[in-house]
Every structure is written in C-alpha cells, then in structure tokens.
Design a protein around this motif. Sequence first.
Motif, PDB file in Angstrom:
ATOM      1  N   LYS A  75       0.795  -1.650  -0.179  1.00 41.04           N
ATOM      2  CA  LYS A  75       0.034   0.257   0.128  1.00 41.04           C
ATOM      3  C   LYS A  75       0.769   1.309  -0.695  1.00 41.04           C
ATOM      4  O   LYS A  75       1.946   1.355   0.363  1.00 41.04           O
TER       5      LYS A  75
ATOM      6  N   TYR B  91     -12.547  -1.875  -3.928  1.00 38.70           N
ATOM      7  CA  TYR B  91     -12.791  -1.943  -2.084  1.00 38.70           C
ATOM      8  C   TYR B  91     -14.383  -1.366  -2.521  1.00 38.70           C
ATOM      9  O   TYR B  91     -15.760  -1.186  -1.288  1.00 38.70           O
TER      10      TYR B  91
ATOM     11  N   HIS C   7     -17.039  -2.663   0.641  1.00 40.61           N
ATOM     12  CA  HIS C   7     -17.104  -1.786   1.793  1.00 40.61           C
ATOM     13  C   HIS C   7     -17.943  -0.111   1.772  1.00 40.61           C
ATOM     14  O   HIS C   7     -17.149   0.454   2.632  1.00 40.61           O
TER      15      HIS C   7
ATOM     16  N   PHE D 113     -15.473   3.798   7.219  1.00 37.92           N
ATOM     17  CA  PHE D 113     -13.762   4.431   6.893  1.00 37.92           C
ATOM     18  C   PHE D 113     -13.794   4.302   4.837  1.00 37.92           C
ATOM     19  O   PHE D 113     -12.654   4.742   4.624  1.00 37.92           O
TER      20      PHE D 113
ATOM     21  N   GLU E  89     -12.213   7.698   2.988  1.00 38.92           N
ATOM     22  CA  GLU E  89     -10.594   7.636   4.334  1.00 38.92           C
ATOM     23  C   GLU E  89      -9.593   6.290   3.623  1.00 38.92           C
ATOM     24  O   GLU E  89      -8.517   6.949   2.790  1.00 38.92           O
TER      25      GLU E  89
ATOM     26  N   THR F 253      -5.232  -7.595  10.102  1.00 41.84           N
ATOM     27  CA  THR F 253      -5.817  -6.563   9.636  1.00 41.84           C
ATOM     28  C   THR F 253      -4.830  -5.245  10.540  1.00 41.84           C
ATOM     29  O   THR F 253      -4.444  -4.384   9.932  1.00 41.84           O
TER      30      THR F 253
ATOM     31  N   ARG G 225       2.502  -7.100   8.884  1.00 45.21           N
ATOM     32  CA  ARG G 225       1.864  -5.027   9.527  1.00 45.21           C
ATOM     33  C   ARG G 225       2.322  -5.493  11.039  1.00 45.21           C
ATOM     34  O   ARG G 225       2.614  -4.204  11.294  1.00 45.21           O
TER      35      ARG G 225
ATOM     36  N   LEU H  76      -4.440   0.776  11.887  1.00 43.94           N
ATOM     37  CA  LEU H  76      -5.788   0.556  11.208  1.00 43.94           C
ATOM     38  C   LEU H  76      -5.209   0.418   9.232  1.00 43.94           C
ATOM     39  O   LEU H  76      -5.922  -0.525   8.198  1.00 43.94           O
ATOM     40  N   GLY H  77      -5.574   1.874   8.905  1.00 42.74           N
ATOM     41  CA  GLY H  77      -6.159   2.545   8.264  1.00 42.74           C
ATOM     42  C   GLY H  77      -4.561   2.282   6.998  1.00 42.74           C
ATOM     43  O   GLY H  77      -4.987   2.265   5.664  1.00 42.74           O
TER      44      GLY H  77
ATOM     45  N   ASN I 197      -2.124   0.275   7.151  1.00 39.43           N
ATOM     46  CA  ASN I 197      -1.770  -1.655   7.204  1.00 39.43           C
ATOM     47  C   ASN I 197      -0.960  -1.818   6.645  1.00 39.43           C
ATOM     48  O   ASN I 197      -0.596  -3.309   6.329  1.00 39.43           O
TER      49      ASN I 197
ATOM     50  N   HIS J  22      -1.924  -5.134   1.737  1.00 37.18           N
ATOM     51  CA  HIS J  22      -3.386  -5.966   1.649  1.00 37.18           C
ATOM     52  C   HIS J  22      -3.733  -7.701   0.913  1.00 37.18           C
ATOM     53  O   HIS J  22      -2.513  -8.197   0.393  1.00 37.18           O
ATOM     54  N   GLY J  23      -4.542  -8.230   1.713  1.00 39.67           N
ATOM     55  CA  GLY J  23      -4.152  -9.655   1.097  1.00 39.67           C
ATOM     56  C   GLY J  23      -5.899  -9.939   0.506  1.00 39.67           C
ATOM     57  O   GLY J  23      -6.808  -9.340   2.197  1.00 39.67           O
TER      58      GLY J  23
HETATM   59  P1  CMP Z   1      -7.543  -4.522   3.881  1.00 41.27           P
HETATM   60  O1  CMP Z   1      -7.006  -5.478   4.031  1.00 41.27           O
HETATM   61  O2  CMP Z   1      -6.651  -3.700   2.423  1.00 41.27           O
HETATM   62  O3  CMP Z   1      -9.183  -4.224   3.782  1.00 41.27           O
HETATM   63  C1  CMP Z   1      -9.735  -3.407   3.647  1.00 41.27           C
HETATM   64  C2  CMP Z   1      -9.345  -2.385   4.457  1.00 41.27           C
HETATM   65  O4  CMP Z   1      -9.590  -1.271   5.229  1.00 41.27           O
HETATM   66  C3  CMP Z   1      -8.110  -2.489   5.755  1.00 41.27           C
HETATM   67  O5  CMP Z   1      -7.226  -3.531   4.922  1.00 41.27           O
HETATM   68  C4  CMP Z   1      -8.053  -1.686   6.137  1.00 41.27           C
HETATM   69  O6  CMP Z   1      -6.834  -0.986   5.882  1.00 41.27           O
HETATM   70  C5  CMP Z   1      -8.759  -0.461   6.374  1.00 41.27           C
HETATM   71  N1  CMP Z   1      -9.984  -0.964   7.568  1.00 41.27           N
HETATM   72  C6  CMP Z   1     -10.849  -1.784   7.992  1.00 41.27           C
HETATM   73  N2  CMP Z   1     -11.276  -1.075   8.947  1.00 41.27           N
HETATM   74  C7  CMP Z   1     -10.770   0.369   9.128  1.00 41.27           C
HETATM   75  C8  CMP Z   1     -11.006   1.077  10.687  1.00 41.27           C
HETATM   76  N3  CMP Z   1     -12.186   1.182  10.754  1.00 41.27           N
HETATM   77  N4  CMP Z   1     -10.769   2.825   9.949  1.00 41.27           N
HETATM   78  C9  CMP Z   1     -10.272   2.727   8.659  1.00 41.27           C
HETATM   79  N5  CMP Z   1      -9.761   2.300   7.868  1.00 41.27           N
HETATM   80  C10 CMP Z   1     -10.357   0.535   7.936  1.00 41.27           C
END
Ligand code: CMP
Length: 141
Positions: A10, A50, A53, A58, A61, A92, A103, A110-111, A113, A116-117
């Motif tokens: 990322k 994504y 989601h 989030f 963001e 995550t 990680r 968390l944001g 990170n 990705h997988g």
């Molecule tokens: P990823 O595995 O790429 O899949 C979805 C992504 O959303 C996750 O990794 C995190 O980087 C992001 N994510 C998940 N939960 C949150 C959160 N509460 N706030 C911000 N980003 C999030």
Amino acid sequence: MGTRTFAIIKPDAVKNGHTGKIYDRILQSDFKILGAKLMRMTKAQAEGFYAVHKERPFYEELTTFMSSGQSMVLALEKENAVAAWRETIGATNPADADVGSIRKDFATSLGENAVHGSDSDENAIIEISFFFSDAELIANR
Ligand code: CMP
C-alpha cells in the motif's frame, strides 16, 4: 484450496521505502510472483476495488488513502495461497499482528496497514482480474 491470492503493497509502505523488504518477504515465504505492477490507483479504481466496503464509515478515508500515492499490486501463487499470505501479513490492525508478520514490522495504523491480502479464494480471483489481464500473468508451467 486455491493456489492464488492478490496482494497490495500500500501507499504508506511504498512511501516509507519498504517495497523491497516486503517483496523479499514474499519470496522468502515461497510465493511465486505471477504478476507485479507499480502504479498509482485512481480514486475510481480504489472505489471499485473496495466496493464491498462502500457502506462502511471508513470507505472515503480508505479510498482516498489508496489513491494518494504509488502502490504495488501483485498476483501470488502458492499452495493454499489465501491463508498462507494472510498468515505472512498478520492481523488487519497492526496492534494485533503477530511478531514477525509484515504488518507488525511495517504498518503504522489500521487505516495505513502496509499491505492487503484477499480474504477468500473467490475474492482472490476477482481481485487479481481487477488489476491483471490473463496475458499479464506469468505461466509457471
Ligand atoms: P484491507 O485488508 O486492505 O481491507 C480493507 C481495509 O480497510 C483494511 O485493510 C484496512 O486498511 C481498512 N480498514 C478496516 N477497518 C478500518 C477502520 N475502522 N478505519 C480505517 N480503515 C479501516
């Protein structure tokens, strides 16, 4: 179990100079690299990737961050690839990631990170084809 998964190094990890170290972890974990591309995702690509989601708080963001700079997208091959890659990258949230995982070593939050997988064989196929055509994937046999 499937033999392919999809990974992203990322924008935080690329910006912080961790691309080579993470690429090396991939090889050391015995994944074959079927495809790898350094790119900057558009906002529209990040939103499409994504889309699952979309309703999450989030989402904005996440898609802004994923289109904020270069990332490396990868198609990986290994026996039981999805689970193997998830183990290599860790939880995550880096605060929950095991010692020695990508990680734990490279993610900041968390944001942001680091990697990705894919979470299932089905999504691995969908995610690989989001960024790679069949012709771009290296045949290993
Ligand atoms: P990823 O595995 O790429 O899949 C979805 C992504 O959303 C996750 O990794 C995190 O980087 C992001 N994510 C998940 N939960 C949150 C959160 N509460 N706030 C911000 N980003 C999030």
